[in-house]
Design a protein around this motif. Structure first.
Motif, PDB file in Angstrom:
ATOM      1  N   LEU A  17      16.696  43.697 -45.799  1.00  0.00           N
ATOM      2  CA  LEU A  17      17.197  42.396 -46.119  1.00  0.00           C
ATOM      3  C   LEU A  17      18.466  41.943 -45.581  1.00  0.00           C
ATOM      4  CD1 LEU A  17      15.746  42.130 -50.084  1.00  0.00           C
ATOM      5  CD2 LEU A  17      14.694  41.327 -47.658  1.00  0.00           C
ATOM      6  N   TYR A  18      19.152  42.875 -44.956  1.00  0.00           N
ATOM      7  CA  TYR A  18      20.674  42.567 -44.669  1.00  0.00           C
ATOM      8  C   TYR A  18      20.774  42.654 -43.010  1.00  0.00           C
ATOM      9  CZ  TYR A  18      22.206  43.712 -49.379  1.00  0.00           C
ATOM     10  OH  TYR A  18      22.351  44.028 -50.825  1.00  0.00           O
ATOM     11  N   ALA A  19      21.424  41.541 -42.657  1.00  0.00           N
ATOM     12  CA  ALA A  19      21.863  41.662 -41.408  1.00  0.00           C
ATOM     13  C   ALA A  19      23.014  43.048 -41.341  1.00  0.00           C
ATOM     14  CB  ALA A  19      22.664  40.311 -41.028  1.00  0.00           C
ATOM     15  N   MET A  20      23.045  43.743 -40.119  1.00  0.00           N
ATOM     16  CA  MET A  20      24.108  44.593 -40.166  1.00  0.00           C
ATOM     17  C   MET A  20      25.208  44.228 -38.913  1.00  0.00           C
ATOM     18  SD  MET A  20      23.263  46.919 -42.121  1.00  0.00           S
ATOM     19  CE  MET A  20      24.427  48.347 -41.620  1.00  0.00           C
ATOM     20  N   THR A  21      26.160  44.715 -39.246  1.00  0.00           N
ATOM     21  CA  THR A  21      27.464  44.272 -38.347  1.00  0.00           C
ATOM     22  C   THR A  21      28.402  45.468 -38.079  1.00  0.00           C
ATOM     23  OG1 THR A  21      27.181  42.078 -39.143  1.00  0.00           O
ATOM     24  CG2 THR A  21      29.293  42.775 -38.044  1.00  0.00           C
ATOM     25  N   TRP A  22      28.799  45.721 -37.221  1.00  0.00           N
ATOM     26  CA  TRP A  22      29.960  46.736 -36.912  1.00  0.00           C
ATOM     27  C   TRP A  22      31.184  45.725 -36.449  1.00  0.00           C
ATOM     28  CZ3 TRP A  22      29.694  51.714 -36.967  1.00  0.00           C
ATOM     29  CH2 TRP A  22      28.285  52.305 -36.977  1.00  0.00           C
TER      30      TRP A  22
ATOM     31  N   THR B 244      20.438  40.991 -36.631  1.00  0.00           N
ATOM     32  CA  THR B 244      19.794  40.235 -37.644  1.00  0.00           C
ATOM     33  C   THR B 244      18.960  41.188 -38.452  1.00  0.00           C
ATOM     34  OG1 THR B 244      17.854  39.662 -36.277  1.00  0.00           O
ATOM     35  CG2 THR B 244      19.646  37.934 -36.511  1.00  0.00           C
ATOM     36  N   SER B 245      18.591  40.760 -39.690  1.00  0.00           N
ATOM     37  CA  SER B 245      17.634  41.670 -40.627  1.00  0.00           C
ATOM     38  C   SER B 245      16.678  42.315 -40.136  1.00  0.00           C
ATOM     39  CB  SER B 245      17.561  41.106 -41.963  1.00  0.00           C
ATOM     40  OG  SER B 245      16.573  39.829 -41.631  1.00  0.00           O
ATOM     41  N   ASN B 246      15.787  41.748 -39.244  1.00  0.00           N
ATOM     42  CA  ASN B 246      14.789  41.871 -38.554  1.00  0.00           C
ATOM     43  C   ASN B 246      14.781  42.508 -37.209  1.00  0.00           C
ATOM     44  OD1 ASN B 246      14.931  39.667 -36.959  1.00  0.00           O
ATOM     45  ND2 ASN B 246      13.056  38.722 -37.623  1.00  0.00           N
ATOM     46  N   GLY B 247      16.008  42.651 -36.816  1.00  0.00           N
ATOM     47  CA  GLY B 247      16.431  43.159 -35.454  1.00  0.00           C
ATOM     48  C   GLY B 247      16.181  42.368 -34.237  1.00  0.00           C
ATOM     49  N   ALA B 248      15.829  40.971 -34.423  1.00  0.00           N
ATOM     50  CA  ALA B 248      15.305  40.076 -33.269  1.00  0.00           C
ATOM     51  C   ALA B 248      16.459  39.512 -32.705  1.00  0.00           C
ATOM     52  CB  ALA B 248      14.288  39.110 -33.738  1.00  0.00           C
ATOM     53  N   GLY B 249      17.492  39.257 -33.215  1.00  0.00           N
ATOM     54  CA  GLY B 249      18.688  38.617 -32.814  1.00  0.00           C
ATOM     55  C   GLY B 249      19.783  39.590 -32.987  1.00  0.00           C
TER      56      GLY B 249
ATOM     57  N   LYS C 114      30.952  42.442 -24.653  1.00  0.00           N
ATOM     58  CA  LYS C 114      29.597  41.975 -24.313  1.00  0.00           C
ATOM     59  C   LYS C 114      29.251  42.695 -22.883  1.00  0.00           C
ATOM     60  CE  LYS C 114      29.025  37.810 -25.294  1.00  0.00           C
ATOM     61  NZ  LYS C 114      29.157  36.185 -25.520  1.00  0.00           N
ATOM     62  N   GLY C 115      28.150  43.066 -22.848  1.00  0.00           N
ATOM     63  CA  GLY C 115      27.687  43.660 -21.566  1.00  0.00           C
ATOM     64  C   GLY C 115      28.108  45.186 -21.497  1.00  0.00           C
ATOM     65  N   ARG C 116      28.938  45.656 -22.576  1.00  0.00           N
ATOM     66  CA  ARG C 116      29.108  47.302 -22.462  1.00  0.00           C
ATOM     67  C   ARG C 116      28.759  47.835 -24.031  1.00  0.00           C
ATOM     68  NH1 ARG C 116      34.142  48.558 -23.304  1.00  0.00           N
ATOM     69  NH2 ARG C 116      34.846  46.449 -24.162  1.00  0.00           N
ATOM     70  N   PHE C 117      28.584  47.145 -25.051  1.00  0.00           N
ATOM     71  CA  PHE C 117      27.988  47.625 -26.197  1.00  0.00           C
ATOM     72  C   PHE C 117      26.606  46.936 -26.399  1.00  0.00           C
ATOM     73  CE2 PHE C 117      32.491  48.489 -28.414  1.00  0.00           C
ATOM     74  CZ  PHE C 117      32.852  48.950 -27.469  1.00  0.00           C
ATOM     75  N   THR C 118      25.935  47.971 -27.206  1.00  0.00           N
ATOM     76  CA  THR C 118      24.543  47.278 -27.740  1.00  0.00           C
ATOM     77  C   THR C 118      24.304  47.794 -29.302  1.00  0.00           C
ATOM     78  OG1 THR C 118      23.689  47.638 -25.559  1.00  0.00           O
ATOM     79  CG2 THR C 118      22.023  47.579 -27.483  1.00  0.00           C
ATOM     80  N   ILE C 119      24.187  46.938 -30.161  1.00  0.00           N
ATOM     81  CA  ILE C 119      23.685  47.172 -31.510  1.00  0.00           C
ATOM     82  C   ILE C 119      22.211  47.269 -31.594  1.00  0.00           C
ATOM     83  CG2 ILE C 119      23.756  44.588 -32.039  1.00  0.00           C
ATOM     84  CD1 ILE C 119      24.974  45.637 -34.987  1.00  0.00           C
ATOM     85  N   SER C 120      22.008  48.087 -32.605  1.00  0.00           N
ATOM     86  CA  SER C 120      20.458  48.273 -32.742  1.00  0.00           C
ATOM     87  C   SER C 120      20.371  48.482 -34.214  1.00  0.00           C
ATOM     88  CB  SER C 120      19.512  49.404 -31.882  1.00  0.00           C
ATOM     89  OG  SER C 120      20.380  50.706 -31.970  1.00  0.00           O
ATOM     90  N   ARG C 121      18.841  48.726 -34.705  1.00  0.00           N
ATOM     91  CA  ARG C 121      18.508  49.167 -35.990  1.00  0.00           C
ATOM     92  C   ARG C 121      17.371  49.594 -36.161  1.00  0.00           C
ATOM     93  NH1 ARG C 121      19.662  44.407 -39.823  1.00  0.00           N
ATOM     94  NH2 ARG C 121      18.881  45.845 -41.410  1.00  0.00           N
ATOM     95  N   ASP C 122      16.946  50.488 -37.023  1.00  0.00           N
ATOM     96  CA  ASP C 122      15.726  51.017 -37.408  1.00  0.00           C
ATOM     97  C   ASP C 122      15.362  50.887 -38.907  1.00  0.00           C
ATOM     98  OD1 ASP C 122      13.249  52.482 -37.773  1.00  0.00           O
ATOM     99  OD2 ASP C 122      13.966  54.188 -36.252  1.00  0.00           O
ATOM    100  N   ASN C 123      14.860  49.895 -39.292  1.00  0.00           N
ATOM    101  CA  ASN C 123      14.481  49.633 -40.566  1.00  0.00           C
ATOM    102  C   ASN C 123      13.761  50.857 -41.368  1.00  0.00           C
ATOM    103  OD1 ASN C 123      16.144  47.222 -40.265  1.00  0.00           O
ATOM    104  ND2 ASN C 123      14.409  45.816 -40.594  1.00  0.00           N
ATOM    105  N   ALA C 124      12.859  51.405 -40.627  1.00  0.00           N
ATOM    106  CA  ALA C 124      12.196  52.487 -41.193  1.00  0.00           C
ATOM    107  C   ALA C 124      13.102  53.449 -41.544  1.00  0.00           C
ATOM    108  CB  ALA C 124      10.921  52.996 -40.246  1.00  0.00           C
ATOM    109  N   LYS C 125      14.048  53.764 -40.864  1.00  0.00           N
ATOM    110  CA  LYS C 125      14.949  54.857 -41.054  1.00  0.00           C
ATOM    111  C   LYS C 125      16.359  54.661 -41.704  1.00  0.00           C
ATOM    112  CE  LYS C 125      13.434  57.812 -37.055  1.00  0.00           C
ATOM    113  NZ  LYS C 125      13.894  58.444 -35.767  1.00  0.00           N
ATOM    114  N   ASN C 126      16.475  53.043 -41.967  1.00  0.00           N
ATOM    115  CA  ASN C 126      17.782  52.648 -42.951  1.00  0.00           C
ATOM    116  C   ASN C 126      18.921  53.014 -42.168  1.00  0.00           C
ATOM    117  OD1 ASN C 126      15.908  51.626 -44.716  1.00  0.00           O
ATOM    118  ND2 ASN C 126      16.728  52.705 -46.437  1.00  0.00           N
ATOM    119  N   THR C 127      18.792  52.815 -40.567  1.00  0.00           N
ATOM    120  CA  THR C 127      20.021  53.185 -39.729  1.00  0.00           C
ATOM    121  C   THR C 127      20.505  51.829 -38.927  1.00  0.00           C
ATOM    122  OG1 THR C 127      18.649  54.222 -38.160  1.00  0.00           O
ATOM    123  CG2 THR C 127      19.620  55.570 -40.032  1.00  0.00           C
ATOM    124  N   ALA C 128      21.671  51.997 -38.419  1.00  0.00           N
ATOM    125  CA  ALA C 128      22.203  51.063 -37.319  1.00  0.00           C
ATOM    126  C   ALA C 128      22.780  52.021 -36.471  1.00  0.00           C
ATOM    127  CB  ALA C 128      22.807  49.992 -38.210  1.00  0.00           C
ATOM    128  N   SER C 129      22.918  51.257 -35.315  1.00  0.00           N
ATOM    129  CA  SER C 129      23.598  52.203 -34.216  1.00  0.00           C
ATOM    130  C   SER C 129      24.240  51.136 -33.285  1.00  0.00           C
ATOM    131  CB  SER C 129      22.767  53.030 -33.650  1.00  0.00           C
ATOM    132  OG  SER C 129      21.902  53.791 -34.209  1.00  0.00           O
TER     133      SER C 129
END
Length: 118
Positions: free
Chosen positions: A31-36, A52-57, A65-80
């Motif tokens: 239910l949460y957006a994740m931010t670094w 975004t909460s669903n990882g779509a945006g 920009k162009g160097r870092f990539t944010i991701s998440r895995d809602n099944a594992k409750n992790t963000a990277s």
């Protein structure tokens, strides 16, 4: 209890890569957006990346920009945060934030230190 635990910070040489992880527990992660964020000594926290909460945006600071990539895995409750082509100015404590989007409280991790130096 709510926990956000960052890991992966270390000393790395300029041009190198590093992957930070954030393990979340104690709340409904999906239910949460994740931010670094990051904070260098003597400076205010800077927004680095958002997903975004669903990882779509995603959204990035111009400086990463162009160097870092944010991701998440809602099944594992992790963000990277994958960080490539690191620069000395990337040196900071990096914080994981769970953004309740005005509906729920925000939660913060305690940070992990990234030092980019030769």
């Amino acid at each position: 209890q709510v926990q956000l635990v960052e890991s992966g910070g270390m000393l790395v040489q300029p041009g190198g890569s590093l992957r930070l992880s954030c393990a979340a527990s104690g709340f409904i992660f999906s239910l949460y957006a994740m931010t670094w964020y990051r904070q260098a000594p003597g400076k205010e926290r800077e927004l680095v990346a958002v997903i975004t909460s669903n990882g779509a945006g995603t959204r990035y600071a111009d400086s990463v920009k162009g160097r870092f990539t944010i991701s998440r895995d809602n099944a594992k409750n992790t963000a990277s945060l994958q960080m490539n082509s690191l620069k000395p100015e990337d040196t900071a404590v990096y914080y994981c934030n769970a953004d309740g989007l005005g509906k729920f409280p925000n939660y913060w991790g305690k940070g992990t230190l990234v030092t980019v130096s030769s």
